[in-house]
Design a protein around this motif. Structure first.
Motif, PDB file in Angstrom:
ATOM      1  N   PHE A 276       0.831  -1.198   0.000  1.00 19.60           N
ATOM      2  CA  PHE A 276       0.000   0.000   0.000  1.00 19.60           C
ATOM      3  C   PHE A 276       0.873   1.259   0.000  1.00 19.60           C
ATOM      4  O   PHE A 276       0.648   2.178  -0.802  1.00 19.60           O
ATOM      5  CB  PHE A 276      -0.940   0.013   1.212  1.00 19.60           C
ATOM      6  N   PHE A 277       1.864   1.322   0.880  1.00 17.51           N
ATOM      7  CA  PHE A 277       2.703   2.516   0.948  1.00 17.51           C
ATOM      8  C   PHE A 277       3.568   2.679  -0.307  1.00 17.51           C
ATOM      9  O   PHE A 277       3.867   3.812  -0.703  1.00 17.51           O
ATOM     10  CB  PHE A 277       3.537   2.529   2.232  1.00 17.51           C
ATOM     11  N   LEU A 278       3.948   1.578  -0.935  1.00 15.98           N
ATOM     12  CA  LEU A 278       4.617   1.702  -2.238  1.00 15.98           C
ATOM     13  C   LEU A 278       3.656   2.326  -3.248  1.00 15.98           C
ATOM     14  O   LEU A 278       4.061   3.183  -4.048  1.00 15.98           O
ATOM     15  CB  LEU A 278       5.104   0.340  -2.725  1.00 15.98           C
ATOM     16  N   GLY A 279       2.402   1.911  -3.197  1.00 18.94           N
ATOM     17  CA  GLY A 279       1.397   2.514  -4.078  1.00 18.94           C
ATOM     18  C   GLY A 279       1.269   4.009  -3.836  1.00 18.94           C
ATOM     19  O   GLY A 279       1.185   4.803  -4.782  1.00 18.94           O
ATOM     20  N   ILE A 280       1.266   4.407  -2.578  1.00 16.41           N
ATOM     21  CA  ILE A 280       1.192   5.832  -2.236  1.00 16.41           C
ATOM     22  C   ILE A 280       2.396   6.573  -2.822  1.00 16.41           C
ATOM     23  O   ILE A 280       2.256   7.655  -3.410  1.00 16.41           O
ATOM     24  CB  ILE A 280       1.126   6.035  -0.704  1.00 16.41           C
ATOM     25  N   ALA A 281       3.585   6.009  -2.660  1.00 16.73           N
ATOM     26  CA  ALA A 281       4.798   6.652  -3.164  1.00 16.73           C
ATOM     27  C   ALA A 281       4.724   6.841  -4.683  1.00 16.73           C
ATOM     28  O   ALA A 281       5.040   7.927  -5.195  1.00 16.73           O
ATOM     29  CB  ALA A 281       6.035   5.835  -2.778  1.00 16.73           C
TER      30      ALA A 281
ATOM     31  N   HIS B 112       1.995   6.920  -6.490  1.00 15.70           N
ATOM     32  CA  HIS B 112       0.883   7.833  -6.760  1.00 15.70           C
ATOM     33  C   HIS B 112       1.328   9.283  -6.571  1.00 15.70           C
ATOM     34  O   HIS B 112       1.009  10.156  -7.378  1.00 15.70           O
ATOM     35  CB  HIS B 112      -0.299   7.506  -5.836  1.00 15.70           C
ATOM     36  N   GLU B 113       2.086   9.544  -5.512  1.00 17.88           N
ATOM     37  CA  GLU B 113       2.522  10.912  -5.202  1.00 17.88           C
ATOM     38  C   GLU B 113       3.836  11.288  -5.885  1.00 17.88           C
ATOM     39  O   GLU B 113       4.190  12.462  -5.915  1.00 17.88           O
ATOM     40  CB  GLU B 113       2.678  11.079  -3.688  1.00 17.88           C
ATOM     41  N   GLY B 114       4.571  10.293  -6.370  1.00 23.12           N
ATOM     42  CA  GLY B 114       5.860  10.576  -6.988  1.00 23.12           C
ATOM     43  C   GLY B 114       6.899  11.054  -5.978  1.00 23.12           C
ATOM     44  O   GLY B 114       7.740  11.897  -6.285  1.00 23.12           O
ATOM     45  N   ARG B 115       6.838  10.489  -4.784  1.00 28.80           N
ATOM     46  CA  ARG B 115       7.812  10.851  -3.736  1.00 28.80           C
ATOM     47  C   ARG B 115       8.691   9.643  -3.452  1.00 28.80           C
ATOM     48  O   ARG B 115       8.203   8.597  -3.051  1.00 28.80           O
ATOM     49  CB  ARG B 115       7.081  11.287  -2.465  1.00 28.80           C
ATOM     50  N   GLY B 116       9.988   9.794  -3.680  1.00 29.09           N
ATOM     51  CA  GLY B 116      10.934   8.702  -3.468  1.00 29.09           C
ATOM     52  C   GLY B 116      11.091   7.823  -4.685  1.00 29.09           C
ATOM     53  O   GLY B 116      12.026   7.028  -4.775  1.00 29.09           O
ATOM     54  N   VAL B 117      10.173   7.969  -5.629  1.00 30.59           N
ATOM     55  CA  VAL B 117      10.194   7.251  -6.913  1.00 30.59           C
ATOM     56  C   VAL B 117       9.560   8.177  -7.951  1.00 30.59           C
ATOM     57  O   VAL B 117       8.874   9.135  -7.596  1.00 30.59           O
ATOM     58  CB  VAL B 117       9.396   5.925  -6.859  1.00 30.59           C
ATOM     59  N   GLN B 118       9.766   7.850  -9.211  1.00 29.87           N
ATOM     60  CA  GLN B 118       9.098   8.614 -10.265  1.00 29.87           C
ATOM     61  C   GLN B 118       7.610   8.245 -10.258  1.00 29.87           C
ATOM     62  O   GLN B 118       7.257   7.071 -10.169  1.00 29.87           O
ATOM     63  CB  GLN B 118       9.715   8.292 -11.621  1.00 29.87           C
ATOM     64  N   ALA B 119       6.764   9.252 -10.324  1.00 29.90           N
ATOM     65  CA  ALA B 119       5.317   9.014 -10.312  1.00 29.90           C
ATOM     66  C   ALA B 119       4.938   8.061 -11.446  1.00 29.90           C
ATOM     67  O   ALA B 119       5.450   8.170 -12.563  1.00 29.90           O
ATOM     68  CB  ALA B 119       4.559  10.326 -10.461  1.00 29.90           C
ATOM     69  N   SER B 120       4.059   7.124 -11.133  1.00 31.01           N
ATOM     70  CA  SER B 120       3.600   6.146 -12.118  1.00 31.01           C
ATOM     71  C   SER B 120       2.254   5.599 -11.666  1.00 31.01           C
ATOM     72  O   SER B 120       2.190   4.835 -10.696  1.00 31.01           O
ATOM     73  CB  SER B 120       4.619   5.005 -12.250  1.00 31.01           C
ATOM     74  N   MET B 121       1.194   6.007 -12.343  1.00 32.89           N
ATOM     75  CA  MET B 121      -0.130   5.499 -11.987  1.00 32.89           C
ATOM     76  C   MET B 121      -0.254   3.994 -12.223  1.00 32.89           C
ATOM     77  O   MET B 121      -0.847   3.303 -11.392  1.00 32.89           O
ATOM     78  CB  MET B 121      -1.236   6.255 -12.731  1.00 32.89           C
ATOM     79  N   PRO B 122       0.330   3.447 -13.297  1.00 37.05           N
ATOM     80  CA  PRO B 122       0.265   1.990 -13.457  1.00 37.05           C
ATOM     81  C   PRO B 122       0.918   1.245 -12.283  1.00 37.05           C
ATOM     82  O   PRO B 122       0.379   0.257 -11.788  1.00 37.05           O
ATOM     83  CB  PRO B 122       0.996   1.722 -14.776  1.00 37.05           C
ATOM     84  N   ASN B 123       2.079   1.736 -11.835  1.00 36.57           N
ATOM     85  CA  ASN B 123       2.725   1.093 -10.692  1.00 36.57           C
ATOM     86  C   ASN B 123       1.928   1.307  -9.415  1.00 36.57           C
ATOM     87  O   ASN B 123       1.815   0.399  -8.589  1.00 36.57           O
ATOM     88  CB  ASN B 123       4.163   1.603 -10.514  1.00 36.57           C
ATOM     89  N   ALA B 124       1.381   2.504  -9.242  1.00 40.23           N
ATOM     90  CA  ALA B 124       0.562   2.772  -8.055  1.00 40.23           C
ATOM     91  C   ALA B 124      -0.601   1.785  -8.007  1.00 40.23           C
ATOM     92  O   ALA B 124      -0.841   1.142  -6.973  1.00 40.23           O
ATOM     93  CB  ALA B 124       0.048   4.209  -8.066  1.00 40.23           C
ATOM     94  N   LYS B 125      -1.297   1.623  -9.114  1.00 45.98           N
ATOM     95  CA  LYS B 125      -2.436   0.688  -9.168  1.00 45.98           C
ATOM     96  C   LYS B 125      -1.987  -0.740  -8.890  1.00 45.98           C
ATOM     97  O   LYS B 125      -2.659  -1.476  -8.164  1.00 45.98           O
ATOM     98  CB  LYS B 125      -3.130   0.762 -10.531  1.00 45.98           C
TER      99      LYS B 125
END
Length: 163
Positions: free
Chosen positions: A119-124, A126-139
């Motif tokens: 879940f927290f990886l999804g948040i990261a 989604h927000e692009g904090r600590g990783v490059q933002a990626s909606m596919p990865n967030a999902k």
């Protein structure tokens, strides 16, 4: 000898919570440290939670780190949370993501803990904090967190991200 360690930890938890005894945080920490020094690795997580519940986030972070170093996968998630939001330590989303990723791979972690790590990886992502933002990865990570349909926050994020 191991039973004494557990007894020390239980006594510390009871004192820290005030369950059946007068709440005494200082004495609780004394018993929990005694258990940790005697080899009860779980006591480190209890010490960290006791500090956090008493608004000493710097010491909470320190003890979550000790718990993680002792092999407690759930403590990795707590470390990540502290890094991500800068609680008791300077904010460092990259370090948080490393903690969350490590937590998804360790053996000594609860099922809910592993779900929280996803879940927290999804948040990261989604927000692009600590990783490059990626909606596919967030999902992807939110779906993994909610694989058993029992992670309310991940389910909420998945519904929010639906087109």
């Amino acid at each position: 000898m191991r039973n004494w360690n557990i007894s020390h930890r239980i006594w510390g938890i009871l004192l820290g919570n005030g369950d059946g005894v007068r709440k005494n945080v200082a004495e609780a920490l004394l018993w929990l440290r005694k258990a940790f020094r005697a080899g009860d690795g779980c006591a480190a997580q209890n010490i960290a939670v006791t500090y956090r519940e008493n608004d000493d986030l710097r010491n909470a972070f320190k003890w979550f780190r000790k718990a993680a170093e002792a092999g407690d996968g759930d403590a990795l998630i707590q470390l990540g949370i502290h890094y991500y939001w800068g609680k008791g330590v300077r904010r460092n989303p990259r370090a948080a993501v490393r903690c969350f990723r490590a937590a998804t791979k360790v053996n000594n972690i609860s099922g809910m803990g592993r779900d929280d790590a996803f879940f927290f990886l999804g948040i990261a992502y989604h927000e692009g904090r600590g990783v490059q933002a990626s909606m596919p990865n967030a999902k992807k990570f939110f779906k993994q967190a909610n694989i058993d349909s029992d992670h309310v926050a991940a389910d909420k994020m998945l519904r929010k991200l639906r087109p």
